[in-house]
Enzyme design. Structure first.
Site, mmCIF file in Angstrom:
data_model
loop_
_atom_site.group_PDB
_atom_site.id
_atom_site.type_symbol
_atom_site.label_atom_id
_atom_site.label_comp_id
_atom_site.label_asym_id
_atom_site.label_seq_id
_atom_site.Cartn_x
_atom_site.Cartn_y
_atom_site.Cartn_z
ATOM 1 N N ASP A 42 7.157 0.028 4.024
ATOM 2 C CA ASP A 42 6.971 -0.268 2.605
ATOM 3 C C ASP A 42 8.142 0.328 1.829
ATOM 4 O O ASP A 42 8.342 1.544 1.838
ATOM 5 C CB ASP A 42 5.643 0.341 2.133
ATOM 6 C CG ASP A 42 5.226 -0.152 0.757
ATOM 7 O OD1 ASP A 42 5.966 -0.952 0.159
ATOM 8 O OD2 ASP A 42 4.167 0.285 0.276
ATOM 9 N N ASP A 61 8.542 -6.642 -0.277
ATOM 10 C CA ASP A 61 8.958 -5.263 -0.032
ATOM 11 C C ASP A 61 8.144 -4.541 1.044
ATOM 12 O O ASP A 61 8.248 -3.313 1.176
ATOM 13 C CB ASP A 61 8.912 -4.454 -1.333
ATOM 14 C CG ASP A 61 7.514 -4.382 -1.927
ATOM 15 O OD1 ASP A 61 6.631 -5.122 -1.461
ATOM 16 O OD2 ASP A 61 7.315 -3.593 -2.863
ATOM 17 N N GLU A 62 7.349 -5.265 1.833
ATOM 18 C CA GLU A 62 6.590 -4.595 2.886
ATOM 19 C C GLU A 62 6.305 -5.562 4.033
ATOM 20 O O GLU A 62 6.222 -6.778 3.839
ATOM 21 C CB GLU A 62 5.286 -3.998 2.349
ATOM 22 C CG GLU A 62 4.329 -4.994 1.753
ATOM 23 C CD GLU A 62 3.019 -4.357 1.314
ATOM 24 O OE1 GLU A 62 2.524 -3.457 2.015
ATOM 25 O OE2 GLU A 62 2.487 -4.783 0.275
#
Length: 360
Positions: A8, A102-103
């Site tokens: 993350d 983003d993860e």
């Protein structure tokens, strides 16, 4: 035993802005639209100290810290950085499941570098991300997705935390139910009413009772409380829908206003359908009112919906089914096209361009 890593990026949008604009480093920054209906997309860790967080209204964020620095979102640039990060992932495994820009989950049970330790893989990935992008990421390591995701949050920012099978029962026991994946505020409130505040208390409730209260999700909560999550890391997710939505600066009270805004939303939807090369036959209209209640209306066409000429008339028909007035105005309009043959799925549903909703 499987070896799963959840990576993350830390305060991703805000961190990219602080990297690209050194004058923002160490300062409270919020990324998002600075307007009456603006929402915080990401807040820097400096801003979070003042209680500012993602999905908060920008107006509220400025109340909490009047000197907050607000930066407009550069989604295309963030996507480029995300692609850099995924290139690093692919050096270790092809079993990558993106959750958002983003993860992502990575299955490194059998990895390209033949490393036996998932913790060492996570360390190398974090180091490579820092070297390549000058950004930090947090990583969670465990034997399933549920625990890996929770672990990635444990020591943010720039954290690394591992939950082993031996440690899992005690780790889960002390977790507040709000930390469980898929348990949002409403579900947590219902659990609190039942006297369930922690993983240990959740573990005492029978599967049958959880299903009676929460439906199919009760099975998931029962398993999670015992550290059970058999879901694989899914490399290719078949797109089930394409959508877009718009929140208005001022609530809509007149039907003529709503039709104009619907027209613009249809144009954006058509553009996204073409970009995604998506084929779907069901159009869904989402309306959120000024009091934040929302409704959806759907209709399925015998033909694939791709053009403005096909979608706009159908969207207008759905809008006619929506009641609104000066006393009950419209705050947001969203449209999505989906394929009715792919509608059934398990777990939460994501719509391109829309935030994932809580399982309830």
């Amino acid at each position: 035993m499987r070896k799963i890593i959840h990576v993350d990026m830390d305060a991703f949008f805000a961190s990219v802005e602080q990297r690209d604009h050194p004058e923002l480093k160490g300062k409270p920054v919020a990324v998002g639209f600075d307007g009456p209906r603006g929402v915080v997309a990401t807040a820097s860790y400096e801003a979070r100290r003042y209680g500012i967080h993602s999905a908060m209204s920008m107006a509220r964020a400025k109340q909490l810290y009047p000197d907050l620095i607000i930066v407009g979102s550069e989604h295309h640039h963030y996507k480029e950085v995300s692609m850099q990060v995924h290139e690093i992932f692919r050096q270790y495994t092809d079993l990558i499941e993106p959750l958002s820009i983003d993860e992502a989950f990575l299955d490194v049970t059998e990895n390209k570098k033949h490393m036996g330790s998932a913790i060492e893989v996570a360390k190398e990935i974090k180091s490579a991300i820092r070297e390549s992008t000058q950004l930090t990421a947090s990583a969670g390591v465990s034997y399933n997705k549920f625990l890996a995701k929770i672990a990635s949050d444990w020591r943010k920012p720039d954290g690394l935390f591992c939950v082993t099978p031996e440690e899992a029962p005690e780790f889960i026991a002390q977790l507040p139910v709000e930390k469980f994946w898929g348990i949002g505020p409403k579900t947590a409130e219902r659990m609190h009413q039942m006297g369930i505040f922690s993983g240990a208390q959740l573990r005492l409730v029978s599967r049958r009772h959880l299903v009676e209260v929460f439906g199919k999700a009760g099975n998931i909560y029962f398993d999670f409380a015992r550290g059970i999550d058999e879901r694989p890391v899914i490399v290719e997710r078949e797109r089930k829908s394409v959508g877009c939505e718009q929140t208005f600066i001022e609530d809509l009270t007149l039907r003529a206003q709503a039709i104009i805004e619907l027209y613009h939303t249809v144009e954006e939807l058509v553009s996204r359908i073409a970009q995604a090369e998506f084929e779907g036959k069901t159009l869904t209209l989402k309306v959120k009112y000024g009091d934040f209640t929302q409704i959806t209306r759907s209709q399925t066409s015998p033909h694939t919906l791709k053009t403005k000429e096909q979608i706009l008339p159908l969207a207008k028909q759905l809008l006619r089914l929506v009641d609104f007035s000066p006393a009950h105005p419209i705050r947001l309009i969203g449209l999505s096209v989906s394929n009715p043959t792919q509608e059934e799925s398990h777990g939460p549903r994501w719509v391109e361009g829309w935030l994932p909703l809580e399982w309830e």
